[in-house]
Motif scaffolding. Structure first.
Motif, PDB file in Angstrom:
ATOM      1  N   PHE B 203       0.819  -1.219   0.000  1.00  0.00           N
ATOM      2  CA  PHE B 203       0.000   0.000   0.000  1.00  0.00           C
ATOM      3  C   PHE B 203       0.848   1.262   0.000  1.00  0.00           C
ATOM      4  CE2 PHE B 203      -0.167  -1.074   4.639  1.00  0.00           C
ATOM      5  CZ  PHE B 203       0.297   0.117   5.177  1.00  0.00           C
ATOM      6  N   ARG B 208       2.833   5.732  -3.495  1.00  0.00           N
ATOM      7  CA  ARG B 208       3.845   6.396  -4.329  1.00  0.00           C
ATOM      8  C   ARG B 208       3.435   6.358  -5.794  1.00  0.00           C
ATOM      9  NH1 ARG B 208       8.470   3.702  -0.946  1.00  0.00           N
ATOM     10  NH2 ARG B 208       8.851   5.365   0.575  1.00  0.00           N
ATOM     11  N   MET B 212       1.881  10.456  -4.550  1.00  0.00           N
ATOM     12  CA  MET B 212       1.933  11.116  -3.258  1.00  0.00           C
ATOM     13  C   MET B 212       3.371  11.503  -2.905  1.00  0.00           C
ATOM     14  SD  MET B 212      -1.099  11.293  -2.240  1.00  0.00           S
ATOM     15  CE  MET B 212      -1.783  11.300  -3.874  1.00  0.00           C
ATOM     16  N   LYS B 220       1.287  10.211   6.685  1.00  0.00           N
ATOM     17  CA  LYS B 220      -0.107   9.752   6.608  1.00  0.00           C
ATOM     18  C   LYS B 220      -0.170   8.230   6.518  1.00  0.00           C
ATOM     19  CE  LYS B 220      -4.349   9.819   3.958  1.00  0.00           C
ATOM     20  NZ  LYS B 220      -5.105  10.308   2.811  1.00  0.00           N
ATOM     21  N   HIS B 221       0.393   7.686   5.460  1.00  0.00           N
ATOM     22  CA  HIS B 221       0.177   6.266   5.203  1.00  0.00           C
ATOM     23  C   HIS B 221       0.932   5.351   6.163  1.00  0.00           C
ATOM     24  CE1 HIS B 221      -2.342   6.468   1.620  1.00  0.00           C
ATOM     25  NE2 HIS B 221      -1.741   7.627   1.433  1.00  0.00           N
ATOM     26  N   ARG B 224       0.166   6.037  10.993  1.00  0.00           N
ATOM     27  CA  ARG B 224      -0.980   5.458  11.688  1.00  0.00           C
ATOM     28  C   ARG B 224      -0.829   3.951  11.841  1.00  0.00           C
ATOM     29  NH1 ARG B 224      -7.348   6.632  11.190  1.00  0.00           N
ATOM     30  NH2 ARG B 224      -7.157   8.851  11.489  1.00  0.00           N
ATOM     31  N   ASN B 225      -0.350   3.318  10.785  1.00  0.00           N
ATOM     32  CA  ASN B 225      -0.136   1.873  10.847  1.00  0.00           C
ATOM     33  C   ASN B 225       0.977   1.515  11.811  1.00  0.00           C
ATOM     34  OD1 ASN B 225      -1.868   0.367   8.742  1.00  0.00           O
ATOM     35  ND2 ASN B 225      -1.206   2.205   7.678  1.00  0.00           N
TER      36      ASN B 225
END
Ligand SMILES: Nc1ncnc2c1ncn2[C@@H]1O[C@H](COP(=O)(O)OP(=O)(O)O)[C@@H](O)[C@H]1O
Ligand SMILES: [Mg+2]
Lengths: 326, 306
Positions: B203, B208, B212, B220-221, B224-225
């Protein structure tokens, strides 16, 4: 017609620089894509298809791999020479890509709408409502039922097939010139593979985008593509219009690949597999790379890499047995 | 989501009942509590009198019921040492702990998130090596020792910072570092290792591919994970935080509930110890509930699970 070419890849070399040596995963690959053309890139696993695709987007594993030679001309401009900033404007807008495994391609913690709107907002900035409308439209185009409701859902709430449609929606949302589809149905249930292929074909015809369709399955190539390039150990060994290559394969590797496609009504019910293993990239043969597995091998094959021989109508093959005696 | 929180609440209530029961019966198992309260030279009459006033002559199950019904009404008895209700003592000390524990957690987040991410982004680089060393030291160093070394260097030798008791901002520096180091080290390593996995994920590749920027990809990506494992392993950190608070407050003479726990043990103040354990348990359950809610907020797979 040559001004119709949207992507022209010339003599591309992408190497991995590993501790155990240099891996020339892409070793002199050339091809071009016309507007609206579907080109199949076919070959066994590990032959360099995905590395070719990622080279086109300049998204190789940082530190490990680099494109060391070649040109990638997108609408006449070499993208290997553009800045990182310009490159980010090309990705997702001019060249889009569908990855193999829908289970892992979407970020689990953001909603479908978020991940779709993000792409659109980047390439077509505008008021939130417009972006959302465009996102919903993209979901509708990939035939996802109830697109408005999908926007607020999360990847884990969707099936694999639906997720791959979302990935497709992201890819088409900015109307790219070129779409790369890297084995887009390999991870899907057999029952929905055909549906997805039909969808891609439909989207391609509606938008007239070019597709680089990567697969290891010649059967899929025959269904999807106009042209095909057969890749073996980092090089393209045979290419041409699909019908022609399929009906009259000239390279022994292509012949073996086509023979390995299970045919309808094949009573013997067994798969032809190609004997032997592809060569190690760190220990490539000097001559033809297929020679160690080839049934027609001659002395010349072992010493010199064959040039491309024309078989007519843009169909070429890199095999010494096509050399015309003078 | 509501179901998830209710479930967590319910689990918390059951745990609290278990802790209460264990605390009560442990107290009776170790002998008659009256013996602990009496001075050395007490007579047998004094002992009997105390046992009667405390109701310790009643059958044990009656004592338990009385204990529970008092506890529910917020009465956990009087401290022997202070001669005042233990619950009052607890709440008078609580604010002091509620100042350094969040400070340590904020320190941990402010340091661990950027350092963990930078170490992963520049794997094997200078920041990675530096923070790796800090992490090993932080995990291997006992709190009490770290506290004493800090006091020796910054209070005794350099004279920059106060070594004990509460006061202005400067009083918070050393206790916060002492308590926070373990958390910083743990968070940092977890965030680094999950970032390394996430940076390699499909993901992130797709983000990319969409064009992004690296800033969006990382903050962002990935972020959080990357926080999910920290919340998953929160229990481990909670344990460290509780023992850390006891040790830190003791070393720095900090009048919080950590030091109160220590005092209750040292002075054999049984009602106080009982109360402190119960209230600590309640506090931990509340913090864990907050973490569970945060977890659900961050991870939709938890939030939306049936
Ligand atoms: N991350 C990597 N690290 C090292 N070598 C790699 C990596 N990815 C690919 N390669 C090398 O590149 C070759 C081609 O890989 P790839 O393009 O992924 O094959 P495929 O045709 O199956 O898509 C592999 O055989 C391997 O030797
Ligand atoms: Mg691949």
């Amino acid at each position: 017609m040559s001004d119709d070419i949207v992507l022209d890849v010339h003599d591309l070399h992408t190497h991995f620089f590993l501790r155990r040596g240099v891996v020339k995963a892409v070793d002199g690959v050339s091809f071009s894509l016309r507007r609206g053309e579907v080109l199949g890139l076919v070959g066994e696993s590990g032959c360099g298809k995905s590395v070719t695709a990622l080279s086109l987007l300049r998204l190789l594993p940082k530190g490990a791999a680099r494109t060391v030679q070649g040109e990638i001309e997108l609408e006449g401009e070499d993208i290997l020479k553009t800045s990182d900033r310009e490159m980010r404007q090309i990705r997702g807008r001019k060249i889009a890509m569908i990855l193999q495994d829908p289970q892992t391609s979407l970020n689990p913690v953001f909603s479908i709408g978020n991940q779709l709107r993000e792409t659109i907002a980047k390439h077509f900035p505008g008021p939130g409502g417009t972006v959302t409308q465009r996102a919903i439209e993209a979901l509708r185009n990939v035939r996802l039922a109830a697109p408005e409701q999908r926007m607020d859902q999360y990847p884990h709430q969707l099936s694999g097939g639906m997720k791959q449609r979302v990935v497709g929606a992201i890819a088409i949302s900015c109307e790219p010139l070129v779409m790369i589809a890297d084995e887009p149905t390999t991870a899907l249930d057999v029952t929905i593979q055909l549906q997805y292929l039909n969808l891609l074909k439909e989207l391609q015809e509606a938008s007239n985008m070019a597709i680089l369709f990567i697969t290891h399955d010649f059967g899929v190539v025959a269904k999807m593509c106009d042209h095909v390039a057969v890749m073996y150990a980092g090089r393209i060994v045979e290419r041409g219009p699909v019908r022609q290559v399929f009906d009259n394969p000239t390279h022994p590797y292509t012949q073996a690949l086509i023979a390995s496609v299970p045919k309808m009504g094949d009573q013997r019910g067994r798969l032809h597999t190609i004997e032997g293993q592809p060569p190690e990239f760190s220990d490539l043969p000097v001559g033809c790379r297929f020679a160690p597995r080839c049934a027609f091998v001659e002395d010349k094959c072992l010493s010199t890499y064959p040039t491309d021989f024309s078989v007519g109508n843009g169909h070429t093959s890199a095999c010494w047995k096509l050399e015309k005696p003078e | 989501m509501r179901r998830y929180i209710l479930q967590r609440l319910w689990q918390g209530v059951i745990l609290l009942i278990l802790v209460t029961t264990i605390v009560f019966f442990l107290g009776r198992l170790t002998g008659n509590p009256a013996d602990l309260m009496l001075p050395e030279d007490a007579t047998e009459e004094d002992r009997q009198a105390l046992i009667e006033t405390l109701g310790l002559d009643a059958p044990i199950h009656e004592q338990f019921i009385i204990f529970i019904s008092n506890a529910v009404r917020g009465d956990l008895g009087d401290s022997h040492r202070y001669r005042t209700p233990v619950v009052e003592i607890f709440f008078s000390r609580l604010p002091n702990t509620l100042m350094i524990v969040p400070a340590a957690m904020i320190l941990a987040i402010l340091m661990a998130v950027p350092l963990g991410i930078l170490s992963a982004l520049r794997r094997g680089g200078l920041i990675d090596k530096f923070s790796g060393t800090i992490a090993v030291l932080g995990i291997a160093t006992p709190n009490f020792w770290l506290g004493m070394v800090l006091i020796y260097v910054f209070s005794v030798q350099l004279g920059w910072l106060p070594s004990a008791r509460m006061g202005g901002f400067e009083h918070y520096v050393l206790p916060t570092i002492t308590l926070g180091t373990f958390l910083v080290a743990g968070f940092m390593r977890l965030i680094r290792s999950s970032m390394l996995d996430i940076l390699d994920s499909e993901f992130v590749k797709l983000a990319r591919i969409k064009g992004m920027s690296e800033t969006t990809v990382v903050w962002k990506h990935c972020l959080r994970n990357a926080l999910i494992p920290v919340l998953t392993l929160w229990g481990v950190f909670m344990g460290g935080l509780v023992t850390g608070a006891i040790v830190t407050e003791t070393v720095f003479a900090w009048p919080g509930i950590g030091r109160l726990t220590y005092e209750a043990v040292i002075f054999r103040d049984y009602p106080l110890l009982q109360a402190v354990i119960l209230m600590d348990a309640l506090l931990i359950l509340l913090i864990n509930l907050m973490v569970d809610i945060l977890y659900a907020y961050i991870d939709p797979r938890i939030r939306l699970a049936e």
